[in-house]
Design an enzyme around this catalytic site. Structure first.
Site, mmCIF file in Angstrom:
data_model
loop_
_atom_site.group_PDB
_atom_site.id
_atom_site.type_symbol
_atom_site.label_atom_id
_atom_site.label_comp_id
_atom_site.label_asym_id
_atom_site.label_seq_id
_atom_site.Cartn_x
_atom_site.Cartn_y
_atom_site.Cartn_z
ATOM 1 N N ARG A 132 0.822 -1.212 0.000
ATOM 2 C CA ARG A 132 0.000 0.000 0.000
ATOM 3 C C ARG A 132 0.857 1.264 0.000
ATOM 4 O O ARG A 132 0.461 2.280 -0.577
ATOM 5 C CB ARG A 132 -0.961 -0.007 1.192
ATOM 6 C CG ARG A 132 -2.133 -0.954 0.979
ATOM 7 C CD ARG A 132 -3.071 -0.983 2.155
ATOM 8 N NE ARG A 132 -4.265 -1.761 1.825
ATOM 9 C CZ ARG A 132 -5.143 -2.181 2.715
ATOM 10 N NH1 ARG A 132 -4.970 -1.904 3.994
ATOM 11 N NH2 ARG A 132 -6.202 -2.883 2.340
ATOM 12 N N LYS B 285 -18.848 -14.883 3.942
ATOM 13 C CA LYS B 285 -20.223 -14.497 4.274
ATOM 14 C C LYS B 285 -21.016 -13.933 3.111
ATOM 15 O O LYS B 285 -20.561 -13.047 2.396
ATOM 16 C CB LYS B 285 -20.202 -13.447 5.394
ATOM 17 C CG LYS B 285 -19.706 -13.980 6.730
ATOM 18 C CD LYS B 285 -19.773 -12.868 7.775
ATOM 19 C CE LYS B 285 -19.369 -13.370 9.147
ATOM 20 N NZ LYS B 285 -19.408 -12.276 10.129
ATOM 21 N N GLY C 125 -8.808 -8.192 -0.116
ATOM 22 C CA GLY C 125 -7.533 -8.589 0.479
ATOM 23 C C GLY C 125 -7.146 -10.034 0.258
ATOM 24 O O GLY C 125 -6.020 -10.340 -0.121
ATOM 25 N N GLY D 190 -13.428 -3.550 0.403
ATOM 26 C CA GLY D 190 -14.757 -3.002 0.686
ATOM 27 C C GLY D 190 -15.121 -1.864 -0.245
ATOM 28 O O GLY D 190 -16.263 -1.746 -0.697
#
Length: 390
Positions: A34, A196, A349, A372
């Site tokens: 990053r 999920k 990720g 996200g």
């Protein structure tokens, strides 16, 4: 959005929001990906003569200073990568920051301490945003991975500075992900995995209106299989999301979108790395076993769809890929992504970790730095951080 290229930076005090939320263990950075992703924007500002201050969050501190979440190790790594001094400020607001910025020479760089050490950051409090913005004339947002968060350093500071714009990483992310939203090449295939259904409902709903086929793997696939009436043994399942899975399957059918679920599995007796892997050549999982990866037949089916696509979006692993015995499904998708001649995008990720493990990063169209954020952009078409800059 205006670009950093459109802004006059010479001699001006510039606040640049980056995503420097890197993994740190015992004071050592585990991956500087990053930090490296932000370098082109930082180097452009320095070459343009900006008096530059960088800010970011790191981890989830409890709204107060915590040495475990300090950005000081990031300052040291930035100094090495930039090959120039990086002054570290032990706070992100206050008289100390003002003094550092006032005394800074053009082409100098400061790294401010973790913005989440103040509760005003997550709550986007006006007073905190005002303090953060006070010493600066220009704001650059290059933190795509945080643009889905309406925080003070992403949204609150924007109206408080004279000029604002997007950095190169943010522009690159928006351009690449917009290709999936605006006239993507067909067939358009999405491969969605992970733990999920709850985390992926929005993006699954959005993709249904765009894709030709949806391949679902990972633990979330067992919620879909149970909703369809299949035996899933002791596999992880979200019982409160069975109706959501049913609704998505019904909508896919109505839209004539092919929805592919696992047809075979690699199972184990327990959720443990040492559990013995067994291949089950059927949809039904034995009652005393749990699915931990997609099986060989499913791998080939998913891979064939990916290889033949003009556009592919992949988010989430196909199994517990951190454990070698259950990494085969995820690696098969990664290999197919590398072989695909179309436009390939990976976000999230775990998926990024998988393609790094497979050593295929340079063979893909775009690797998103924000899991996200990329999902929310595909779901809603914009993000709070992007809206603030418009």
């Amino acid at each position: 959005m205006r670009s950093i290229k459109d802004l006059q930076l010479d001699g001006r005090a510039v606040l640049m929001r980056l995503d420097l939320n890197v993994p740190i263990k015992e004071g050592k950075i585990k991956s500087d990906a990053r930090i490296r992703a932000a370098l082109p924007t930082v180097q452009h500002a320095l070459r343009a003569g900006a008096r530059l201050a960088l800010c970011s969050h790191l981890g989830r501190p409890k709204d107060k200073p915590d040495p475990a979440f300090s950005l000081e190790p990031v300052a040291a790594r930035l100094q090495e990568l930039l090959d120039q001094e990086v002054v570290f400020s032990h706070d992100c607001i206050g008289d100390g920051v003002r003094k550092l910025v006032q005394e800074q020479k053009p082409g100098g760089v400061i790294l401010l301490e973790n913005v989440r050490f103040h509760k005003g950051e997550k709550k986007n409090e006006a007073a905190f945003a005002k303090e953060l913005a006070a010493p600066f004339e220009v704001f650059i947002n290059d933190a795509f991975g945080s643009c889905h968060r309406p925080d003070a350093s992403i949204v609150g500071v924007v109206p408080l500075v004279k000029d604002k714009g997007a950095g190169f990483l943010l522009e690159k992310e928006v351009a690449a992900l917009s290709k999936l939203l605006e006239n993507p090449g067909k067939p358009f295939i999405a491969v969605i995995g992970g733990a999920k259904v709850e985390d992926k409902v929005g993006v699954l709903s959005s993709l249904l209106g765009r894709v030709d086929a949806l391949c679902i793997g990972g633990a979330m696939a067992y919620t879909f299989l149970k909703a369809r009436g299949d035996e899933i043994g002791t596999s992880k399942v979200e019982n409160d999301k069975l109706h959501v899975a049913t609704e998505i399957m019904d909508r896919a059918k109505a839209r004539k979108v092919e929805l592919l679920l696992p047809e075979d599995h690699v199972v184990g007796a327990a959720f443990e790395e040492t559990t013995k892997p067994e291949t089950v050549a059927a949809v039904a999982v034995p009652k005393d076993k749990m699915g931990l990866d997609i099986g060989p037949k499913t791998r080939e089916k998913f891979a064939a769809r990916v290889r033949g696509a003009k556009t592919v979006f992949w988010n989430g692993p196909m199994g517990v890929f951190e454990w070698e015995a259950f990494a085969g499904g995820t690696m098969a998708v990664a290999k197919a992504m590398a072989e695909c001649q179309g436009f390939t995008v990976v976000g999230g990720g775990d998926s990024v970790a998988a393609i790094e493990k497979a050593k295929i990063v340079d063979r893909l169209g775009h690797v998103s730095t924000g899991g996200g954020a990329s999902l929310e952009l595909l779901e809603k078409g914009t993000l709070p951080g992007i809206d603030a800059l418009k």
